[in-house]
Design an enzyme around this catalytic site. Structure first.
Site, PDB file in Angstrom:
ATOM      1  N   LYS A 111       0.842  -1.199   0.000  1.00 52.49           N
ATOM      2  CA  LYS A 111       0.000   0.000   0.000  1.00 52.49           C
ATOM      3  C   LYS A 111       0.873   1.243   0.000  1.00 52.49           C
ATOM      4  O   LYS A 111       1.915   1.276   0.663  1.00 52.49           O
ATOM      5  CB  LYS A 111      -0.909   0.020   1.239  1.00 52.49           C
ATOM      6  CG  LYS A 111      -1.806   1.261   1.343  1.00 52.49           C
ATOM      7  CD  LYS A 111      -2.799   1.143   2.479  1.00 52.49           C
ATOM      8  CE  LYS A 111      -2.195   1.344   3.844  1.00 52.49           C
ATOM      9  NZ  LYS A 111      -1.728   2.747   4.054  1.00 52.49           N
ATOM     10  N   GLU A 113       0.457   5.838  -0.244  1.00 50.95           N
ATOM     11  CA  GLU A 113      -0.461   6.955  -0.083  1.00 50.95           C
ATOM     12  C   GLU A 113      -0.481   7.842  -1.319  1.00 50.95           C
ATOM     13  O   GLU A 113       0.573   8.160  -1.879  1.00 50.95           O
ATOM     14  CB  GLU A 113      -0.061   7.794   1.135  1.00 50.95           C
ATOM     15  CG  GLU A 113      -0.182   7.050   2.453  1.00 50.95           C
ATOM     16  CD  GLU A 113       0.187   7.893   3.658  1.00 50.95           C
ATOM     17  OE1 GLU A 113       0.208   7.343   4.773  1.00 50.95           O
ATOM     18  OE2 GLU A 113       0.448   9.115   3.484  1.00 50.95           O
ATOM     19  N   GLU A 180      -9.212   7.417   4.461  1.00 42.65           N
ATOM     20  CA  GLU A 180      -8.915   7.871   5.826  1.00 42.65           C
ATOM     21  C   GLU A 180      -9.425   9.278   6.080  1.00 42.65           C
ATOM     22  O   GLU A 180      -9.145  10.204   5.321  1.00 42.65           O
ATOM     23  CB  GLU A 180      -7.409   7.814   6.109  1.00 42.65           C
ATOM     24  CG  GLU A 180      -7.070   8.264   7.519  1.00 42.65           C
ATOM     25  CD  GLU A 180      -5.681   7.883   7.981  1.00 42.65           C
ATOM     26  OE1 GLU A 180      -5.341   8.196   9.148  1.00 42.65           O
ATOM     27  OE2 GLU A 180      -4.931   7.265   7.198  1.00 42.65           O
TER      28      GLU A 180
END
Length: 252
Positions: A111, A113, A180
Site C-alpha cells: 500500500k 499513499e 482515511e
C-alpha cells in the site's frame, strides 16, 4: 473470513464487511489470524505506537521489512498488506523495488499513499504482478506539508479531488483502497463508484470494511487515541496492575 485477495470482489458484492486490523509483531499477528480477522495491515503507524516517533515520516524501509517479516511469520491464513513508508516510492523504479522487498517478507499486497499523482507508481507495481492497495483522504505521510491531520471532503473542490483519486486508483487496478478521515457521505459515494473494496478509518460506516490500529482497539496505547476508535479492552490498565503487583511481591 477472507483467505485470499481474490475474494475481495465477492465480499464487496455480497458482504459481510471486511474487518481489518494492524499488526507489527509475531504474537499479535498470530492472534489476529486465529481470531478470524479478514486482512492484516503492517502499517507505518508502527512509527508512533511501537517506536515512539512523532509521526509516520520517520519510518524507514528497513523498519517496515523488519516488522513485516515478523508479522508474516505469525500468519497462516490472513492476507497481509504492507505499507510502503515515506520516501520509498518517489519513482516508479523505487516503488517496484521496495514493493518486491516487502513481498519477499511474505506480504500479499503493498500500500502507498496518494491518488492521481501516484498513478505511475501504482501502475508500475501492478504491472510487476504485485497486488496494490491505495490510500486516499488524509495522508499521514504528508502531515508536515499539510500542517496537521485534517478531515477531507468538506468542500466541493476536495470532493472532486477525492473522487478523481479513487477513480484513477480503481482504473489502475487497485484491489482495495483505504479511505482515511473522509466525510462519511463522501466515503459512501466513493464506495459506490469504484470496483475496488474500500476500507474506512474515520470515514463512517458506508465503506466496504473498517480498519483500526490494534493498540487503539485494545487500549494498549493510552497516551493518544483518535476519537473514532472505540477501545474494547484496557491492556494498558491491566499491564500497570500486573507490573505493580509484581513489584510489590518482589519487594515483599
Amino acid at each position: 473470513m477472507l483467505t485470499s485477495l481474490a475474494e475481495l470482489l465477492q465480499r464487496k458484492a455480497s458482504g459481510p464487511k471486511l474487518a481489518v486490523l494492524t499488526a507489527y509483531d509475531y504474537p499479535t499477528a498470530r492472534m489476529l489470524d486465529d481470531a478470524g480477522v479478514d486482512l492484516i495491515l503492517v502499517g507505518d503507524s508502527l512509527g508512533m505506537v511501537v517506536l515512539g516517533l512523532p509521526d509516520t515520516t520517520g519510518v524507514t524501509m528497513d523498519m517496515m521489512l523488519h516488522h513485516s517479516a515478523a508479522v508474516c511469520r505469525g500468519v497462516k491464513r490472513t492476507p497481509v498488506i504492507a505499507d510502503l513508508p515515506f520516501a520509498s516510492y518517489r519513482t516508479s523504479e523505487a516503488a517496484v523495488l521496495n514493493s518486491r522487498r516487502l513481498m519477499d517478507c511474505g506480504a500479499s499486497a503493498v500500500k502507498l499513499e496518494g491518488g492521481v499523482s501516484m498513478i505511475p507508481q501504482a501502475r508500475a507495481i501492478i504491472d510487476a504482478g504485485i497486488p496494490f492497495v491505495g490510500h486516499i483522504g488524509m495522508l499521514p505521510q504528508s502531515v508536515k506539508e499539510e500542517g496537521g491531520y485534517k478531515k477531507k471532503g468538506k468542500t466541493n473542490e476536495q470532493i472532486d479531488r477525492l473522487i478523481a483519486d479513487a477513480r484513477a486508483l480503481d482504473a489502475a487496478g487497485a484491489v482495495a483502497m483505504v479511505l482515511e478521515s473522509i466525510v462519511p457521505e463522501v466515503a459512501t459515494q466513493i464506495t459506490d463508484l469504484v470496483k475496488a473494496s474500500t476500507i474506512g478509518i474515520g470515514a463512517g460506516s458506508g465503506t466496504d470494511g473498517q480498519v483500526l490500529v490494534t493498540p487503539d482497539l485494545l487500549g494498549s496505547f493510552p497516551w493518544f487515541r483518535p476519537p473514532f476508535a472505540k477501545p474494547h479492552a484496557d491492556i494498558a490498565g491491566e499491564t500497570l496492575r500486573a507490573v505493580r503487583e509484581y513489584i510489590a511481591e518482589v519487594r515483599g
